[in-house]
Design an enzyme around this catalytic site. Structure first.
Site, mmCIF file in Angstrom:
data_model
loop_
_atom_site.group_PDB
_atom_site.id
_atom_site.type_symbol
_atom_site.label_atom_id
_atom_site.label_comp_id
_atom_site.label_asym_id
_atom_site.label_seq_id
_atom_site.Cartn_x
_atom_site.Cartn_y
_atom_site.Cartn_z
ATOM 1 N N GLU A 1 0.288 2.792 7.816
ATOM 2 C CA GLU A 1 0.377 2.072 6.240
ATOM 3 C C GLU A 1 -0.224 0.826 6.439
ATOM 4 O O GLU A 1 -0.243 0.104 7.452
ATOM 5 C CB GLU A 1 1.868 1.935 6.102
ATOM 6 N N CYS B 1 0.845 -1.122 -0.019
ATOM 7 C CA CYS B 1 -0.039 0.083 -0.067
ATOM 8 C C CYS B 1 0.804 1.189 -0.022
ATOM 9 O O CYS B 1 1.966 1.068 0.143
ATOM 10 C CB CYS B 1 -0.968 -0.071 1.237
#
Length: 232
Positions: free
Chosen positions: A103, A2
């Site tokens: 994250e 990601c």
DNA sequence: CCAGACGTTGTT
DNA sequence: GTCTGG
DNA sequence: CCAGACGTTGTT
DNA sequence: GTCTGG
């Protein structure tokens, strides 16, 4: 992996750590700062008064301000050339303060797990950013926006992500914030990922990136599982 | 010349 | 605003 | 990034 | 599935 991230910040802690003259009144500690929301920042205007910038850079030439929804990150590798960023890179740099960021780590089974990353010391840090001023119309107030610079991950972040925000060493924050024009090439070295940065990753109890989870209880970092040292 | 893009991440 | 593509 | 929406007509 | 908003 990601890539984008949301931030947390406590303005009072930041003010102390970075010797800021002032922080915006009424900006309470935030636990889930998403793109398009106000971030706590210091610009290269030559003073140490923190300000709020809308996260999502809108270039001065933009006709449609929704372009800012996509300009939330700027790749350090290409900053100097990109039309949307190069002017700000030369003239309008800033730092965005955070004491942690989220994250989403992709697991082998494809599921995503939000991780909370912060300095091992728990101290707040400065992220490299660019800012711009956008004038909606002659009668309306100018909108100050910003973007966060990204770089390749350091050894700690690599197992979690393919990118990471540029965390500036305390010692170079003032260099990044040099007022006025600077030769962009001189600034590039500041944007390399810091390999020696002591970071710690925590697993978060549940997804944090929702307007409904903007409360401390839900995002207080839990001991990492697996522990951070096993992520390496 | 004018028209249209101008970005990142991640996923295919 | 400035560059690229048609 | 994730979460949530995904529409039109007409009126101010 | 894809776009928008946070």
């Amino acid at each position: 992996m990601c890539g984008r991230f949301t931030l947390t910040v406590n303005p009072e802690v930041v003010q102390l750590a970075f010797a800021l003259e002032s922080v915006p009144a009424g900006y309470a500690p935030r636990y889930n700062i998403a793109p398009t929301q106000p971030v706590l920042a210091l610009t290269n205007e030559g003073h140490r008064r923190a300000t709020l910038l809308r996260w999502g850079l809108i270039p001065a030439w933009a006709k449609d301000p929704t372009i800012g929804n996509s300009l939330i990150n700027a790749r350090s590798e290409t900053l100097a050339e990109k039309p949307a960023f190069r002017h700000a890179f030369r003239r309008r740099r800033c730092v965005i303060f955070a004491d942690g960021f989220y994250e989403w780590q992709r697991l082998p089974d494809g599921r995503r797990r939000p991780m909370y990353i912060r300095l091992t010391s728990g101290e707040p840090f400065a992220l490299a950013g660019l800012w711009e001023v956008w004038q909606p119309s002659h009668s309306e107030e100018a909108l100050r926006t910003c973007t966060i610079v990204t770089t390749r991950p350091n050894a700690f972040m690599a197992p979690i992500h393919s990118r990471m925000p540029v965390i500036l060493d305390r010692a170079v924050v003032d260099d990044w914030l040099t007022p006025g024009d600077v030769d962009p090439l001189e600034l590039m070295p500041l944007l390399a990922p810091l390999e020696t940065l002591p970071l710690t990753a925590y697993e978060v109890s549940k997804a944090v990136n929702s307007p409904h989870t903007d409360v401390p209880d839900l995002i207080r970092p839990l001991p990492a599982s697996p522990p951070p040292d096993r992520l390496l």
